[in-house]
Write an enzyme that holds these catalytic residues in place. Structure first.
Site, short mmCIF file in Angstrom:
data_model
loop_
_atom_site.label_atom_id
_atom_site.label_comp_id
_atom_site.label_asym_id
_atom_site.label_seq_id
_atom_site.Cartn_x
_atom_site.Cartn_y
_atom_site.Cartn_z
N GLY A 1 -58.69 50.50 28.92
CA GLY A 1 -59.78 51.47 28.97
C GLY A 1 -60.70 51.30 30.16
O GLY A 1 -60.40 50.61 31.11
N HIS B 1 -55.72 54.22 36.64
CA HIS B 1 -55.15 54.55 35.33
C HIS B 1 -54.71 56.02 35.30
O HIS B 1 -53.65 56.36 34.78
CB HIS B 1 -56.20 54.37 34.22
N GLY C 1 -49.05 49.53 36.57
CA GLY C 1 -49.48 49.54 37.96
C GLY C 1 -49.03 48.28 38.70
O GLY C 1 -49.02 47.19 38.13
N GLN D 1 -47.94 40.72 36.31
CA GLN D 1 -47.82 41.29 34.96
C GLN D 1 -46.61 42.22 34.88
O GLN D 1 -45.86 42.21 33.89
CB GLN D 1 -49.10 42.07 34.63
N SER E 1 -60.40 48.88 39.92
CA SER E 1 -60.28 47.99 38.77
C SER E 1 -61.48 48.23 37.86
O SER E 1 -62.59 48.47 38.36
CB SER E 1 -60.28 46.52 39.24
P1 AMP Z 1 -55.87 47.56 32.62
O1 AMP Z 1 -56.67 48.60 31.90
O2 AMP Z 1 -56.64 46.86 33.69
O3 AMP Z 1 -55.13 46.64 31.69
O4 AMP Z 1 -54.74 48.36 33.42
C1 AMP Z 1 -53.86 49.22 32.74
C2 AMP Z 1 -52.75 49.63 33.68
O5 AMP Z 1 -53.29 50.29 34.82
C3 AMP Z 1 -51.97 48.42 34.21
O6 AMP Z 1 -50.59 48.76 34.27
C4 AMP Z 1 -52.55 48.24 35.59
O7 AMP Z 1 -51.68 47.62 36.50
C5 AMP Z 1 -52.81 49.67 35.99
N1 AMP Z 1 -53.82 49.72 37.05
C6 AMP Z 1 -55.06 49.18 37.03
N2 AMP Z 1 -55.68 49.37 38.21
C7 AMP Z 1 -54.81 50.07 38.99
C8 AMP Z 1 -54.85 50.58 40.33
N3 AMP Z 1 -55.93 50.41 41.10
N4 AMP Z 1 -53.78 51.23 40.80
C9 AMP Z 1 -52.67 51.38 40.02
N5 AMP Z 1 -52.57 50.94 38.76
C10 AMP Z 1 -53.62 50.29 38.25
#
Ligand code: AMP
Length: 267
Positions: free
Chosen positions: A31, A37, A147, A153, A185
């Site tokens: 989230g 995202h 991502g 990961q 992020s």
């Molecule tokens: P998170 O909410 O941080 O767990 O991220 C959820 C998904 O979004 C994961 O697969 C991340 O790698 C991807 N993600 C987060 N930040 C980015 C970004 N700047 N570019 C591409 N994918 C992202």
């Protein structure tokens, strides 16, 4: 967007879609959605008949002393963003729905979890693999979008899917960045304005490292180049700068906020 709070509801909804002959895309997140995202969600919506996303801040992947209790949340904004990105079904379980009691069963992926993030956060990837395995079991056969921002990961998830024969096609998606190069992020929200101004040093370090590799220097030396760029920024505290295969990877703290980034090299 159809917001679903129960495991049973999410599972039955996606089962019904597949029974209708639809392909399902899945985007697992924690989230506080940003354009990174949203890019995954748009791609799932474009490439699959039905797009689903999940929002769950997974305590298993946070160690004691990490930012679980302060992790940013905005469920109303996230619901709008997911809907605008073309998500059809949004799974937002609460803690007691996902973990009604103690968890005795975990998934750990040896090798891919070692080093880099695994060295700094020893229990992190078992927490990630366990919740992703659980989400995959709930969602059922689908394409799952992750991502490259979280490069290690992505390797952990790919390995788990292969080793345990999950009926899932993992799709890796490129990193979305701000204009100054900073990888988007949810944790960027923690940065003070001075820290935010300093944080693009991570991307600059990767660009310097890439130039070094392209000049033909040894990986060790390219890693040192990245470390020097980061160490020259007074607000950054280097965690690691490494070259692993065809990937440059860095991590640093800005105050109490830990950020990561990476870049591919073609040799
Ligand atoms: P998170 O909410 O941080 O767990 O991220 C959820 C998904 O979004 C994961 O697969 C991340 O790698 C991807 N993600 C987060 N930040 C980015 C970004 N700047 N570019 C591409 N994918 C992202």
């Amino acid at each position: 967007v159809n917001v679903i709070e129960t495991i049973d509801g999410f599972r039955k909804t996606l089962d019904a879609e597949r029974l209708d002959g639809k392909t399902v895309g899945l985007v697992p997140t924690m989230g506080f959605l940003h354009e990174g995202h949203v890019a995954l969600m748009r791609r799932a919506a474009t490439e699959c008949d039905v797009a689903a996303a999940t929002i769950f801040v997974n305590p298993l992947q946070f160690a004691a002393g990490e930012d679980l209790s302060t992790y940013p949340r905005d469920i109303d904004g996230d619901t709008r963003a997911a809907s605008d990105a073309g998500i059809d079904h949004l799974f937002v379980p609460d803690l007691s729905e996902m973990y009604p009691g103690d968890v005795h069963t975990t998934v750990s992926v040896a090798g891919e979890s070692d080093g880099l993030e695994g060295a700094s956060r020893p229990t992190h990837f078992a927490g990630v693999a366990t919740v992703v395995a659980k989400l995959f079991n709930i969602a059922g056969p689908c394409r799952a979008y992750f991502g490259e921002k979280d490069w290690q990961q992505l390797q952990v998830v790919r390995r788990m899917v292969a080793d345990l024969s999950f009926p899932i096609e993992v799709v890796g998606c490129p990193i979305v960045r701000a204009d100054d190069g900073l990888a988007l992020s949810s944790r960027n929200a923690y940065l003070s304005s001075a820290e935010r101004a300093a944080a693009p040093v991570l991307h600059r370090a990767l660009v310097d490292g890439l130039a070094a590799v392209e000049r033909g220097v040894a990986d060790r030396e390219a890693a040192d180049v990245m470390a020097r760029t980061i160490s020259a920024e007074p607000l950054a505290q280097l965690d690691y700068a490494e070259v692993v295969g065809d990937r440059l990877l860095v991590a640093a703290r800005f105050g109490s906020t830990r950020l990561i980034d990476n870049l591919g090299v073609t040799r």
